[in-house]
Design a protein around this motif. Structure first.
Motif, PDB file in Angstrom:
ATOM      1  N   LYS A  95       7.603  14.760  -4.112  1.00  8.96           N
ATOM      2  CA  LYS A  95       6.823  16.170  -3.994  1.00  8.96           C
ATOM      3  C   LYS A  95       7.342  16.810  -2.810  1.00  8.96           C
ATOM      4  CE  LYS A  95       4.450  15.247  -7.621  1.00  8.96           C
ATOM      5  NZ  LYS A  95       4.687  16.121  -9.167  1.00  8.96           N
ATOM      6  N   TYR A  96       7.566  16.125  -1.749  1.00  8.12           N
ATOM      7  CA  TYR A  96       8.030  16.809  -0.686  1.00  8.12           C
ATOM      8  C   TYR A  96       9.706  16.772  -0.229  1.00  8.12           C
ATOM      9  CZ  TYR A  96       3.112  17.019  -0.181  1.00  8.12           C
ATOM     10  OH  TYR A  96       1.825  17.260  -0.579  1.00  8.12           O
ATOM     11  N   ASN A  97       9.979  17.025   1.016  1.00  8.51           N
ATOM     12  CA  ASN A  97      11.463  16.987   1.365  1.00  8.51           C
ATOM     13  C   ASN A  97      11.973  15.796   1.558  1.00  8.51           C
ATOM     14  OD1 ASN A  97      13.739  17.367   3.045  1.00  8.51           O
ATOM     15  ND2 ASN A  97      13.215  19.565   3.050  1.00  8.51           N
ATOM     16  N   PHE A  98      12.507  15.343   0.550  1.00  7.90           N
ATOM     17  CA  PHE A  98      13.163  14.100   0.452  1.00  7.90           C
ATOM     18  C   PHE A  98      13.964  13.626   1.631  1.00  7.90           C
ATOM     19  CE2 PHE A  98      16.411  10.679  -0.741  1.00  7.90           C
ATOM     20  CZ  PHE A  98      15.569   9.798  -1.599  1.00  7.90           C
ATOM     21  N   LYS A  99      14.954  14.527   1.931  1.00  7.36           N
ATOM     22  CA  LYS A  99      15.871  14.470   2.862  1.00  7.36           C
ATOM     23  C   LYS A  99      15.267  14.251   4.317  1.00  7.36           C
ATOM     24  CE  LYS A  99      19.759  16.866   3.170  1.00  7.36           C
ATOM     25  NZ  LYS A  99      20.740  16.029   3.101  1.00  7.36           N
ATOM     26  N   ARG A 100      14.333  14.932   4.495  1.00  4.71           N
ATOM     27  CA  ARG A 100      13.508  14.940   5.829  1.00  4.71           C
ATOM     28  C   ARG A 100      12.936  13.521   5.959  1.00  4.71           C
ATOM     29  NH1 ARG A 100      11.339  20.895   6.846  1.00  4.71           N
ATOM     30  NH2 ARG A 100      13.481  22.014   7.061  1.00  4.71           N
ATOM     31  N   ILE A 101      12.117  13.097   4.950  1.00  6.13           N
ATOM     32  CA  ILE A 101      11.430  12.013   4.986  1.00  6.13           C
ATOM     33  C   ILE A 101      12.362  10.749   5.098  1.00  6.13           C
ATOM     34  CG2 ILE A 101       9.833  10.401   3.658  1.00  6.13           C
ATOM     35  CD1 ILE A 101       8.762  12.907   2.387  1.00  6.13           C
ATOM     36  N   TRP A 102      13.228  10.749   4.127  1.00  4.12           N
ATOM     37  CA  TRP A 102      14.375   9.551   4.432  1.00  4.12           C
ATOM     38  C   TRP A 102      14.976   9.538   5.603  1.00  4.12           C
ATOM     39  CZ3 TRP A 102      19.212   8.001   5.190  1.00  4.12           C
ATOM     40  CH2 TRP A 102      19.774   6.848   4.878  1.00  4.12           C
ATOM     41  N   THR A 103      15.346  10.685   6.195  1.00  7.51           N
ATOM     42  CA  THR A 103      16.184  10.417   7.688  1.00  7.51           C
ATOM     43  C   THR A 103      15.154  10.151   8.534  1.00  7.51           C
ATOM     44  OG1 THR A 103      17.754  12.307   6.700  1.00  7.51           O
ATOM     45  CG2 THR A 103      17.479  11.813   9.053  1.00  7.51           C
ATOM     46  N   PHE A 104      13.902  10.718   8.610  1.00  3.33           N
ATOM     47  CA  PHE A 104      12.980  10.322   9.604  1.00  3.33           C
ATOM     48  C   PHE A 104      12.773   8.546   9.429  1.00  3.33           C
ATOM     49  CE2 PHE A 104       8.577   9.584  10.894  1.00  3.33           C
ATOM     50  CZ  PHE A 104       8.781   9.818  12.336  1.00  3.33           C
ATOM     51  N   GLY A 105      12.459   7.991   8.081  1.00  3.01           N
ATOM     52  CA  GLY A 105      12.230   6.881   8.087  1.00  3.01           C
ATOM     53  C   GLY A 105      13.531   5.996   8.600  1.00  3.01           C
ATOM     54  N   ALA A 106      14.818   6.324   8.405  1.00  3.97           N
ATOM     55  CA  ALA A 106      15.835   5.674   8.947  1.00  3.97           C
ATOM     56  C   ALA A 106      15.729   5.512  10.449  1.00  3.97           C
ATOM     57  CB  ALA A 106      17.228   6.299   8.646  1.00  3.97           C
ATOM     58  N   LEU A 107      15.402   6.670  11.097  1.00  5.92           N
ATOM     59  CA  LEU A 107      15.530   6.674  12.605  1.00  5.92           C
ATOM     60  C   LEU A 107      14.218   5.572  13.040  1.00  5.92           C
ATOM     61  CD1 LEU A 107      15.471  10.454  13.325  1.00  5.92           C
ATOM     62  CD2 LEU A 107      17.450   8.844  13.618  1.00  5.92           C
ATOM     63  N   VAL A 108      12.956   5.709  12.285  1.00  2.00           N
ATOM     64  CA  VAL A 108      11.962   4.698  12.549  1.00  2.00           C
ATOM     65  C   VAL A 108      12.347   3.288  12.410  1.00  2.00           C
ATOM     66  CG1 VAL A 108       9.620   3.869  12.026  1.00  2.00           C
ATOM     67  CG2 VAL A 108      10.239   6.622  12.200  1.00  2.00           C
ATOM     68  N   PHE A 109      13.221   3.036  11.442  1.00  2.00           N
ATOM     69  CA  PHE A 109      13.680   1.683  11.068  1.00  2.00           C
ATOM     70  C   PHE A 109      14.572   1.261  12.175  1.00  2.00           C
ATOM     71  CE2 PHE A 109      15.318  -0.685   6.964  1.00  2.00           C
ATOM     72  CZ  PHE A 109      14.980  -1.832   7.575  1.00  2.00           C
ATOM     73  N   PHE A 162       0.627  -1.224   0.018  1.00  2.00           N
ATOM     74  CA  PHE A 162       0.168  -0.135   0.169  1.00  2.00           C
ATOM     75  C   PHE A 162       0.969   1.238  -0.052  1.00  2.00           C
ATOM     76  CE2 PHE A 162      -2.234  -3.542   2.187  1.00  2.00           C
ATOM     77  CZ  PHE A 162      -3.309  -3.523   1.558  1.00  2.00           C
ATOM     78  N   LEU A 163       2.004   1.110   0.649  1.00  2.00           N
ATOM     79  CA  LEU A 163       2.711   2.424   0.800  1.00  2.00           C
ATOM     80  C   LEU A 163       3.752   2.627  -0.666  1.00  2.00           C
ATOM     81  CD1 LEU A 163       4.202   2.523   4.524  1.00  2.00           C
ATOM     82  CD2 LEU A 163       2.081   3.874   3.432  1.00  2.00           C
ATOM     83  N   GLY A 164       3.912   1.792  -1.317  1.00  2.00           N
ATOM     84  CA  GLY A 164       4.897   2.081  -2.398  1.00  2.00           C
ATOM     85  C   GLY A 164       4.713   3.020  -3.247  1.00  2.00           C
ATOM     86  N   PRO A 165       3.383   3.019  -3.873  1.00  2.00           N
ATOM     87  CA  PRO A 165       3.049   4.356  -4.585  1.00  2.00           C
ATOM     88  C   PRO A 165       2.791   5.381  -3.941  1.00  2.00           C
ATOM     89  CG  PRO A 165       1.703   2.445  -5.363  1.00  2.00           C
ATOM     90  CD  PRO A 165       2.497   1.905  -3.975  1.00  2.00           C
ATOM     91  N   VAL A 166       2.598   5.346  -2.794  1.00  2.00           N
ATOM     92  CA  VAL A 166       2.267   6.766  -1.888  1.00  2.00           C
ATOM     93  C   VAL A 166       3.534   7.403  -1.790  1.00  2.00           C
ATOM     94  CG1 VAL A 166       1.307   7.562   0.242  1.00  2.00           C
ATOM     95  CG2 VAL A 166      -0.184   5.593  -1.086  1.00  2.00           C
ATOM     96  N   MET A 167       4.357   6.319  -1.048  1.00  2.00           N
ATOM     97  CA  MET A 167       5.765   6.976  -0.588  1.00  2.00           C
ATOM     98  C   MET A 167       6.691   7.301  -2.041  1.00  2.00           C
ATOM     99  SD  MET A 167       7.633   7.505   1.840  1.00  2.00           S
ATOM    100  CE  MET A 167       6.432   6.535   3.004  1.00  2.00           C
ATOM    101  N   SER A 168       6.520   6.611  -3.030  1.00  2.00           N
ATOM    102  CA  SER A 168       7.240   7.360  -4.097  1.00  2.00           C
ATOM    103  C   SER A 168       6.879   8.873  -4.419  1.00  2.00           C
ATOM    104  CB  SER A 168       7.154   6.369  -5.438  1.00  2.00           C
ATOM    105  OG  SER A 168       5.781   6.360  -5.840  1.00  2.00           O
ATOM    106  N   TYR A 169       5.278   9.105  -4.341  1.00  2.00           N
ATOM    107  CA  TYR A 169       4.808  10.273  -4.557  1.00  2.00           C
ATOM    108  C   TYR A 169       5.364  11.206  -3.544  1.00  2.00           C
ATOM    109  CZ  TYR A 169       1.474  14.080  -4.791  1.00  2.00           C
ATOM    110  OH  TYR A 169       0.837  15.322  -4.768  1.00  2.00           O
ATOM    111  N   PHE A 170       5.553  11.165  -2.258  1.00  2.00           N
ATOM    112  CA  PHE A 170       5.873  11.926  -1.216  1.00  2.00           C
ATOM    113  C   PHE A 170       7.373  12.156  -1.292  1.00  2.00           C
ATOM    114  CE2 PHE A 170       1.604  11.062   0.561  1.00  2.00           C
ATOM    115  CZ  PHE A 170       1.547  12.259   1.279  1.00  2.00           C
ATOM    116  N   LEU A 171       7.923  11.051  -1.508  1.00  2.00           N
ATOM    117  CA  LEU A 171       9.504  11.344  -1.601  1.00  2.00           C
ATOM    118  C   LEU A 171       9.793  12.399  -2.862  1.00  2.00           C
ATOM    119  CD1 LEU A 171      10.917   7.747  -1.017  1.00  2.00           C
ATOM    120  CD2 LEU A 171      11.106   9.738   0.249  1.00  2.00           C
TER     121      LEU A 171
END
Length: 424
Positions: free
Chosen positions: A78-92, A67-76
């Motif tokens: 359209k929005y701040n890639f660095k912030r989204i990726w870094t936050f994802g790494a912390l959650v991971f 469910f998240l694949g297409p949604v995440m590709s859109y957000f990455l």
């Protein structure tokens, strides 16, 4: 001297991006894929639930990506890639650390949702987006090198994890892995990652004014097609259906391969299994580079035949894993068979779609792959629990591997009518 000339003469930042992508994939992917079941026996023996119950954690982790694949590709995008990726790494990192505190299978299931979401935000989709944006030339080579990091990382981490589990317990091994994820996430996310060359005032590696030339289908019939259809338009096209069907089957077959570690451990023991895993993960580096070269030099059709053929043969060889020679032959064959699951999805997508549509299309391909990957390990473990043997599971996946190559071949063939914007 203009920007393009400077980039030719000077070291291009695209190679830094490639290094980052390779290391991220080498650490973030194995914990979800090739190494995920390395903890299976230790955890189930300690906490007292079945292999199927443990495998459901992986199913949940993979299912989140559906469910998240297409949604995440859109957000990455359209929005701040660095912030989204870094936050994802912390959650991971937090999710993997949480595994070490689990007291029953339900704790694993809850954390599986967290890890699955963070994985989609940090691994294949964003890393392939980076490669696609930063490389106009040598994209096939860059893709192969990046995904080779998966095998290299798995080969290096497999003995480490096995040693940690054996000497310090499965809980400590999860904590060490979480710290590695955290360290890379902070360094790369804060200092090194940029979504596009323009974010650093650069052009893509190999940039040419006017972009890539149109493909001559009389000469390059099995190479890039530069299809520019939107996803909405693609949904009614048969080639897109074949692309997604092949991705589901790819996920099933490669998801099933996650049960190779416990199968090897049960048939040959922990020590032999650890050596075999290290061999096939190390050989996987060369297998992926070879597959990328085949795609660049011979075309995607030859690459599909090689990738699907070697994965299918891997399931054939593991039928003989109890023979003295079985594990060692398997380590060689599967070392090359590994390439299908990670190299070909982005390559098949890039040989069909143009740069503008690649990110969105690959999000759907990744989601379809996750559908199969969510059920592949569960199917194998269910067959094992029901029959006490993996034999029928391996036979079924021989068929899945072959059909993957066939469907992707049909997808590329069917997309030719839309090549270079035709039929849009």
């Amino acid at each position: 001297m203009n920007t393009e000339q400077k980039q030719v003469k000077n070291f291009h930042y695209a190679w830094v991006i490639l290094f980052v992508a390779s290391l991220v994939l080498g650490v973030y992917v194995p914990i979800v894929n090739s190494l995920s079941n390395s903890w299976q026996l230790a955890v189930t023996q300690d906490l007292g639930f079945s292999r199927t119950a443990f495998s459901l954690t992986g199913t949940i982790t993979q299912a989140v990506g559906i469910f998240l694949g297409p949604v995440m590709s859109y957000f990455l995008t359209k929005y701040n890639f660095k912030r989204i990726w870094t936050f994802g790494a912390l959650v991971f990192s937090a999710g993997v650390f949480g595994y070490s505190l689990a007291q029953n299978q339900y704790h694993f299931y809850i954390l599986g949702f967290l890890v699955g979401g963070a994985y989609i935000a940090t691994a294949q989709i964003p890393m392939m987006m980076l490669i696609n944006n930063w490389f106009q030339e040598k994209r096939g080579l860059a893709t192969s090198i990046a995904v080779s990091g998966i095998s290299a990382g798995g080969a290096l981490l497999s003995p480490l994890i096995s040693s940690l589990i054996g000497n310090f317990g499965w809980r400590a091994s999860y904590r060490v892995y979480a710290l590695i994820i955290l360290g890379l996430g902070l360094v790369f996310g804060l200092f090194l990652i940029y979504l596009k060359p323009e974010d650093k005032g650069l052009k893509p590696y190999g940039y040419r004014e006017g972009g890539p030339e149109k493909i001559d289908l009389t000469k390059d019939s099995d190479r890039s097609l530069n299809v520019g259809l939107t996803i909405a338009a693609s949904l009614s096209a048969s080639f897109f259906i074949f692309l997604l069907l092949g991705s589901v089957l790819n996920g099933l077959a490669n998801g099933a391969s996650l049960q190779f570690p416990p199968a090897l451990q049960g048939a040959a023991g922990f020590q032999v299994a650890a050596k075999v895993m290290s061999i096939y993960l190390l050989l996987g580096v060369f297998g992926k580079l070879l597959l990328g070269r085949i795609a660049d030099k011979q075309g995607i059709h030859h690459a599909l035949a090689f990738g699907a053929g070697t994965l299918a043969l891997s399931f054939v060889v593991i039928l003989f894993v109890e023979k003295s020679w079985g594990p060692w032959l398997f380590s060689i064959v599967f070392g090359f068979g590994l390439a299908l699951g990670s190299v070909l999805p982005p390559l098949v997508t890039s040989t069909i779609y143009n740069r503008e549509m690649y990110g969105e299309a690959y999000g759907f391909v990744q989601s379809a792959t996750q559908v199969g990957a969510a059920f592949g390990p569960l199917l194998v473990s269910y067959i094992y629990d029901a029959q006490g043997s993996y034999q029928w599971a391996w036979v079924i996946n021989i068929v899945f591997a072959c059909l993957t190559g066939i469907f992707w071949f049909l997808a590329h063939q069917g997309a030719k009518k839309y090549a270079n914007g035709a039929g849009a």
